[in-house]
Motif scaffolding. Structure first.
Motif, PDB file in Angstrom:
ATOM      1  N   ALA A   1     -39.186   8.531  -0.006  1.00 25.92           N
ATOM      2  CA  ALA A   1     -40.628   8.878   1.082  1.00 25.92           C
ATOM      3  C   ALA A   1     -41.244  10.224   0.289  1.00 25.92           C
ATOM      4  N   THR A   2     -41.020  11.357   0.176  1.00 27.55           N
ATOM      5  CA  THR A   2     -41.443  12.593   0.065  1.00 27.55           C
ATOM      6  C   THR A   2     -41.944  12.160  -1.732  1.00 27.55           C
TER       7      THR A   2
ATOM      8  N   GLY B   1     -28.751   3.141   6.163  1.00 30.20           N
ATOM      9  CA  GLY B   1     -28.216   4.543   7.069  1.00 30.20           C
ATOM     10  C   GLY B   1     -28.550   5.903   5.137  1.00 30.20           C
ATOM     11  N   PHE B   2     -28.705   6.018   4.248  1.00 27.88           N
ATOM     12  CA  PHE B   2     -28.583   6.583   2.933  1.00 27.88           C
ATOM     13  C   PHE B   2     -29.787   7.658   3.926  1.00 27.88           C
ATOM     14  N   GLY B   3     -29.491   8.837   4.350  1.00 23.03           N
ATOM     15  CA  GLY B   3     -30.898   9.377   4.977  1.00 23.03           C
ATOM     16  C   GLY B   3     -31.222  10.361   3.930  1.00 23.03           C
ATOM     17  N   GLY B   4     -30.788  10.391   2.866  1.00 28.12           N
ATOM     18  CA  GLY B   4     -30.726  11.781   1.957  1.00 28.12           C
ATOM     19  C   GLY B   4     -31.993  10.925   0.922  1.00 28.12           C
TER      20      GLY B   4
ATOM     21  N   ILE C   1     -38.652   1.643  -1.098  1.00 19.82           N
ATOM     22  CA  ILE C   1     -36.804   2.174  -1.659  1.00 19.82           C
ATOM     23  C   ILE C   1     -36.928   3.533  -0.101  1.00 19.82           C
ATOM     24  N   ALA C   2     -37.199   3.617   0.097  1.00 22.62           N
ATOM     25  CA  ALA C   2     -36.898   4.822   1.279  1.00 22.62           C
ATOM     26  C   ALA C   2     -36.855   3.912   2.578  1.00 22.62           C
ATOM     27  N   ILE C   3     -37.573   2.600   2.703  1.00 25.66           N
ATOM     28  CA  ILE C   3     -37.465   2.026   3.864  1.00 25.66           C
ATOM     29  C   ILE C   3     -36.147   0.756   3.833  1.00 25.66           C
ATOM     30  N   ILE C   4     -35.913   0.527   2.874  1.00 27.54           N
ATOM     31  CA  ILE C   4     -34.750   0.108   2.664  1.00 27.54           C
ATOM     32  C   ILE C   4     -33.416   1.047   2.571  1.00 27.54           C
ATOM     33  N   ALA C   5     -33.188   2.322   2.112  1.00 23.03           N
ATOM     34  CA  ALA C   5     -32.196   2.830   2.453  1.00 23.03           C
ATOM     35  C   ALA C   5     -32.354   3.678   3.980  1.00 23.03           C
ATOM     36  N   ALA C   6     -33.242   3.707   4.672  1.00 23.45           N
ATOM     37  CA  ALA C   6     -33.225   3.521   5.555  1.00 23.45           C
ATOM     38  C   ALA C   6     -32.458   2.491   6.267  1.00 23.45           C
ATOM     39  N   VAL C   7     -32.738   1.577   6.467  1.00 27.10           N
ATOM     40  CA  VAL C   7     -31.457   0.771   7.066  1.00 27.10           C
ATOM     41  C   VAL C   7     -30.560   1.170   6.988  1.00 27.10           C
TER      42      VAL C   7
END
Length: 51
Positions: free
Chosen positions: A28-29, A19-22, A11-17
Motif C-alpha cells: 500500500a505504501t 492476513g499478511f499485514g506486513g 496486491i495490498a488488498i489481496i494480502a490484507a484479505v
C-alpha cells in the motif's frame, strides 16, 4: 506508472484479505508513492504542454 500503482494496490488488498499485514502495508505504501509521483509528473507535463 499509474499501472504499477494499481498493481501494488491490488496486491495490498489481496494480502490484507489473507492476513499478511506486513506485506499489505508495504504494498500500500509503494502504491501511494507511485501514485503521488504519477500525479506530480502529470501536473508537470500539463504545465510544460501549455508553453
Amino acid at each position: 506508472m499509474l499501472n504499477n500503482a494499481v498493481v501494488f494496490l491490488i496486491i495490498a488488498i489481496i494480502a490484507a484479505v489473507f492476513g499478511f499485514g506486513g506485506i499489505a502495508g508495504v504494498a500500500a505504501t509503494i502504491a501511494k508513492v507511485l501514485f503521488v509521483i504519477f500525479l506530480i509528473l502529470f501536473v508537470v507535463s500539463l504545465i510544460k504542454g501549455r508553453k
